[in-house]
Motif scaffolding. Structure first.
Motif, mmCIF file in Angstrom:
data_model
loop_
_atom_site.group_PDB
_atom_site.id
_atom_site.type_symbol
_atom_site.label_atom_id
_atom_site.label_comp_id
_atom_site.label_asym_id
_atom_site.label_seq_id
_atom_site.Cartn_x
_atom_site.Cartn_y
_atom_site.Cartn_z
ATOM 1 N N SER A 25 -12.244 4.238 -3.397
ATOM 2 C CA SER A 25 -11.636 3.776 -2.144
ATOM 3 C C SER A 25 -12.357 4.337 -0.925
ATOM 4 C CB SER A 25 -10.157 4.159 -2.099
ATOM 5 O OG SER A 25 -9.991 5.555 -1.925
ATOM 6 N N TYR A 74 -11.143 1.288 4.155
ATOM 7 C CA TYR A 74 -9.797 1.485 4.709
ATOM 8 C C TYR A 74 -9.666 0.776 6.056
ATOM 9 C CZ TYR A 74 -8.339 4.976 1.266
ATOM 10 O OH TYR A 74 -7.963 5.612 0.101
ATOM 11 N N VAL A 131 -9.306 -3.037 5.451
ATOM 12 C CA VAL A 131 -8.011 -3.449 4.884
ATOM 13 C C VAL A 131 -6.894 -3.291 5.901
ATOM 14 C CG1 VAL A 131 -6.261 -2.875 3.158
ATOM 15 C CG2 VAL A 131 -8.671 -2.996 2.492
ATOM 16 N N PHE A 154 -3.268 -8.413 5.454
ATOM 17 C CA PHE A 154 -2.724 -7.326 4.649
ATOM 18 C C PHE A 154 -1.255 -7.085 5.001
ATOM 19 C CE2 PHE A 154 -1.563 -2.805 4.703
ATOM 20 C CZ PHE A 154 -1.550 -2.556 3.330
ATOM 21 N N LEU A 158 1.912 -7.445 2.659
ATOM 22 C CA LEU A 158 2.813 -6.320 2.417
ATOM 23 C C LEU A 158 4.269 -6.750 2.587
ATOM 24 C CD1 LEU A 158 3.177 -3.287 1.863
ATOM 25 C CD2 LEU A 158 2.918 -2.898 4.322
ATOM 26 N N ILE A 198 0.485 -7.686 -3.315
ATOM 27 C CA ILE A 198 -0.636 -6.747 -3.273
ATOM 28 C C ILE A 198 -1.358 -6.688 -4.607
ATOM 29 C CG2 ILE A 198 -1.250 -4.311 -3.030
ATOM 30 C CD1 ILE A 198 0.879 -4.022 -0.932
ATOM 31 N N ASN A 247 -3.604 -9.580 -5.009
ATOM 32 C CA ASN A 247 -4.739 -9.471 -4.100
ATOM 33 C C ASN A 247 -5.757 -8.461 -4.610
ATOM 34 O OD1 ASN A 247 -5.915 -8.130 -1.279
ATOM 35 N ND2 ASN A 247 -5.686 -10.358 -1.223
ATOM 36 N N ILE A 248 -5.284 -7.382 -5.244
ATOM 37 C CA ILE A 248 -6.214 -6.409 -5.853
ATOM 38 C C ILE A 248 -7.061 -7.103 -6.909
ATOM 39 C CG2 ILE A 248 -6.361 -4.351 -7.310
ATOM 40 C CD1 ILE A 248 -3.856 -3.313 -5.917
ATOM 41 N N THR A 289 -9.490 -9.453 -5.162
ATOM 42 C CA THR A 289 -10.503 -8.724 -4.402
ATOM 43 C C THR A 289 -11.571 -8.144 -5.319
ATOM 44 O OG1 THR A 289 -8.897 -8.157 -2.677
ATOM 45 C CG2 THR A 289 -10.882 -6.813 -2.798
ATOM 46 N N ARG A 298 -12.769 -2.105 -1.610
ATOM 47 C CA ARG A 298 -11.576 -2.613 -0.916
ATOM 48 C C ARG A 298 -10.410 -2.772 -1.883
ATOM 49 N NH1 ARG A 298 -14.631 -7.305 2.724
ATOM 50 N NH2 ARG A 298 -15.930 -5.839 3.935
ATOM 51 N N LEU A 333 -6.561 -0.904 -1.756
ATOM 52 C CA LEU A 333 -5.264 -1.545 -1.983
ATOM 53 C C LEU A 333 -4.505 -0.850 -3.115
ATOM 54 C CD1 LEU A 333 -6.431 -5.255 -1.688
ATOM 55 C CD2 LEU A 333 -4.932 -4.063 -0.081
#
Length: 288
Positions: free
Chosen positions: A32, A50, A53, A59, A63, A245, A248-249, A252, A261, A265
Motif C-alpha cells: 500500500s 493513498y 484513492v 471512493f 464507501l 469496496i 473494487n479491490i 483494481t 492502489r 483499499l
C-alpha cells in the motif's frame, strides 16, 4: 514437561498463522506504500496510492454504498436469523415435527457458493425473458420491474440476495446460543406469570448477548468482504450503484493491475473492520 509439550504442539500452529495470515497482512501494508503494478517489476515507495484513492470522489460514494449494503445486510440477517432460530428452538421444546427440515432448507442457501447465488438471483430478478419474477409480474400487471438495471433498486436487490444467503449463518450461531439457555429460567418465568414476549426480551435476549456480539462481528466482517455474489449478480452496476469496496479491490488489482492502489483499499477495509469490531465489543461491555 507440560510446558515443553505445550510449545511442541503450539509451534506448528504459530508457524501456520505467521506464514498464511500475518505475512500476507504485512505484505498488503507494505504494498500500500508503493506504486506497484502487476505488469511491472519496478516500483517505488511513497504515499501516492493513498493520495489517489482518498482524493477520488468515486471512493467516497463507494464507501457509502458499502456501509448501506453491510449494515442493512447485518441487521436483516440478525433479525431473520433470530426469528428462525427461536421458532426452531420453540418447536423442538414442544416436540413439533418438521424442525429438522426447516433447518436443512435454511442451510441450503449458506452452502451454495457466492457466484452461484449471484447467478440464481440474476435468473430470478432479471428483466430478460428468462427472469422468473418479472415473468409473473408481467402476467399479472403487464409490466416489468427493473430490479437489476435501475440504480434505485439494484442495491436493494443485492441486499435481499445477500440476506437470503447469510441468514442461515446467523441462525446456526443463535440456535446454538439458545440451546445453552437453561430451561429452568423459562419455567421460573412461567410460574411468575411472564408472557412469551416477556420471556423473549427479559431472558432470551440478555442470555444471547455474547452470542449476538460474536454473530454481529462475524457477519459484518464477512459482508464487508463479499464480492463474488455481487460480481455475478450485477457486476457492480448499473453504473457503480452496487460497487462495494471488496469488489473494487478485485477490479483494481486483477482488472487494472494496480496492486498498490488495491492494497490501499484493503488496508482501509482492514481498519474499518477493526473499528467496527472494537465498537461492538465496547458496546457489549458497557451494557454488562
Amino acid at each position: 514437561m507440560k510446558e515443553r509439550n505445550f510449545y511442541k504442539y503450539i509451534t506448528p500452529l504459530l508457524l501456520m498463522l505467521i506464514l498464511f495470515y500475518l505475512f500476507p497482512i504485512v505484505e498488503v501494508f507494505r504494498y500500500s506504500l508503493t506504486d506497484i503494478r502487476l505488469d511491472k517489476e519496478i516500483y517505488s515507495y511513497g504515499i501516492s496510492a493513498y493520495q489517489y484513492v482518498l482524493s477520488n470522489p468515486n471512493f467516497w460514494e463507494m464507501l457509502k454504498i458499502t456501509i448501506i449494503f453491510v449494515f442493512a445486510s447485518m441487521f436483516l440477517q440478525l433479525f431473520f436469523g433470530l426469528i428462525i432460530a427461536t421458532l426452531i428452538d420453540e418447536g423442538e421444546r414442544r416436540n413439533l415435527k418438521g424442525t429438522l427440515v426447516v433447518r436443512l432448507i435454511v442451510l441450503m442457501a449458506w452452502v451454495i457458493p457466492g457466484v452461484i447465488i449471484g447467478v440464481i438471483w440474476n435468473l430470478f430478478l432479471s428483466e430478460a425473458n428468462y427472469g422468473i419474477l418479472n415473468y409473473f409480474i408481467q402476467l399479472l400487471f403487464n409490466t416489468k420491474i427493473s430490479f437489476l438495471s435501475s440504480q434505485d433498486l439494484a442495491l436493494y436487490s443485492v441486499i435481499i440476495a445477500n440476506v437470503w444467503r447469510g441468514t442461515a449463518f446467523s441462525m446456526i450461531i443463535l440456535y446454538g446460543g439458545l440451546k445453552q439457555i437453561s430451561e429452568e429460567l423459562y419455567e421460573a418465568a412461567s410460574i411468575d406469570g411472564a408472557s412469551t414476549l416477556d420471556k423473549f426480551f427479559k431472558i432470551t435476549i440478555p442470555q444471547l448477548k455474547p452470542v449476538i456480539f460474536i454473530n454481529m462481528v462475524l457477519i459484518t466482517i464477512y459482508t464487508f468482504n463479499t464480492f463474488d455474489m455481487i460480481m455475478a449478480l450485477t457486476g457492480g452496476g448499473p453504473g457503480r450503484s452496487t460497487e462495494v469496496i471488496s469488489l473494487n479491490i478485485y477490479n483494481t488489482v486483477f482488472g487494472h493491475l494496480e496492486l498498490g492502489r488495491g492494497s490501499v483499499l484493503a488496508v482501509i477495509l482492514f481498519f474499518i473492520n477493526l473499528s467496527i469490531t472494537l465498537f461492538y465489543y465496547n458496546f457489549v461491555i458497557s451494557e454488562e
